[in-house]
Design an enzyme around this catalytic site. Structure first.
Site, PDB file in Angstrom:
ATOM      1  N   TYR A 135       0.916  -0.896   0.064  1.00 23.31           N
ATOM      2  CA  TYR A 135       0.132  -0.109   0.073  1.00 23.31           C
ATOM      3  C   TYR A 135       0.854   1.122  -0.021  1.00 23.31           C
ATOM      4  CZ  TYR A 135      -2.975   3.849   1.411  1.00 23.31           C
ATOM      5  OH  TYR A 135      -3.838   4.899   1.538  1.00 23.31           O
ATOM      6  N   ASP A 165      -2.334  -1.705  -3.888  1.00 30.36           N
ATOM      7  CA  ASP A 165      -2.581  -0.264  -4.279  1.00 30.36           C
ATOM      8  C   ASP A 165      -1.203   0.530  -4.296  1.00 30.36           C
ATOM      9  OD1 ASP A 165      -3.317   2.216  -4.623  1.00 30.36           O
ATOM     10  OD2 ASP A 165      -4.565   2.510  -2.716  1.00 30.36           O
ATOM     11  N   HIS A 250     -12.290   1.582  -4.471  1.00 31.02           N
ATOM     12  CA  HIS A 250     -11.193   0.921  -5.413  1.00 31.02           C
ATOM     13  C   HIS A 250     -12.107  -0.336  -5.867  1.00 31.02           C
ATOM     14  CE1 HIS A 250      -7.480   2.718  -4.544  1.00 31.02           C
ATOM     15  NE2 HIS A 250      -8.198   3.329  -3.598  1.00 31.02           N
TER      16      HIS A 250
END
Length: 314
Positions: A135, A165, A250
């Site tokens: 992340y 991500d 997302h």
């Protein structure tokens, strides 16, 4: 009524057999999703239900916002093995969930104290695998990823898969605005090239224009969530899809991996799952197949012998 009970029992046995055969199958699926916080019990319940519906071999989550103290709150039936990296401030946070139906032997785990990444090394379907779940922060993401890959360069091999991500569109095609990528992203792409890492989605969808995130502030779509793999392993990556999520800002990405081609080359020897020998139906089927093979062999021997006798007479 008796036949209905028997059918139900058979269905249950078939399901058990199917689960055991799934564990033997040289196939795996990995899902990655930024869940946008798991502090709410309702949200955790919805995520757990979604994971069960998707039924991945491995599920990688980002931005869980769980602290080390409340990491036990993340529970999903059927995915008992859960590895996490969390920060004390309840920000960031990543997790890897491994299905109970697969024999994943974990050999090493690396994680940071800020909840930005977690890496696991082990074997899946008797093959080595290194999985890194990232992340990246909202600001300076390309520099963060480049530095992390530099720090982990000894761990990045041809069996490495990086998901998460990354907060970074890797090409102009990854933005609905088609805005050009900046210098930092160019340098990140150079780093990926040095490590023989490829964008799996872009490799399988060269002209694809799907996105994983919508920015309401800029009113643009972008693909900032990624799955990266070594170019030498491209043949394993069977299919990759972007899946819409209703409980996060997302979208998820699902990757299907097929180890069959490697297995066909003879690099790994197939092993019998001895648990199947405890199933009476399996044993009966094996006996029947053995009888059929023996009958065929006897017939071939008989025909071969008869043909030989005829040749001598002539």
């Amino acid at each position: 009524m008796g036949s209905l009970k028997h059918t139900g029992k058979e269905t249950q046995e078939n399901k058990i057999m199917s689960n055991r055969l799934t564990a033997l199958s040289p196939h795996a699926s990995i899902i990655t999703l930024n869940v946008n916080r798991l502090n709410s019990p309702i949200k955790r319940h919805r995520v757990a239900k979604w994971i069960k519906e998707q039924d991945p071999t491995i599920c990688c989550l980002q931005e869980t916002h769980l602290s080390p103290k409340d990491k036990h709150r993340l529970r999903v039936k059927g995915w008992r093995t859960i590895l996490q990296a969390n920060s004390k401030e309840k920000k960031a946070g990543v997790a890897i969930l491994i299905s109970d139906q697969v024999d994943f032997k974990i050999r090493q785990v690396k994680r940071d104290t800020e909840g930005q990444y977690i890496m696991i090394k082990g074997t899946l379907h008797q093959e080595e695998i290194t999985l890194i779940n990232i992340y990246a922060p909202n600001t300076g993401a390309p520099r963060f990823i480049k530095q992390l890959l530099t720090d982990l360069k000894e761990d990045v091999k041809n069996n490495t898969i990086i998901v998460g991500d990354l907060n970074t569109p890797l090409t102009s095609m990854d933005r609905s605005s088609r805005q050009k990528i900046n210098k930092e992203i160019v340098e990140l792409n150079e780093k990926l090239k040095q490590l023989d890492l490829i964008d799996i989605y872009r490799s399988l969808h060269p002209e694809g224009a799907e996105y994983t995130f919508f920015s309401s502030a800029h009113e643009t779509f972008s693909r900032i969530d990624h799955m990266l793999g070594n170019k030498a392993s491209l043949y394993k990556f069977k299919k990759i899809d972007i899946i819409t999520s209703i409980f996060s800002d997302h979208s998820a990405i699902r990757l299907e991996i097929n180890y069959k081609k490697k297995a066909e080359k003879g690099t790994k020897m197939w092993r019998l799952n001895t648990m199947l020998l405890n199933n009476k139906r399996v044993i009966e089927k094996l006996k029947e197949k053995s009888k059929n093979i023996w009958r065929q062999m006897k017939m071939k021997i008989h025909h071969s012998h008869s043909y030989g006798m005829q040749q001598k007479r002539s």
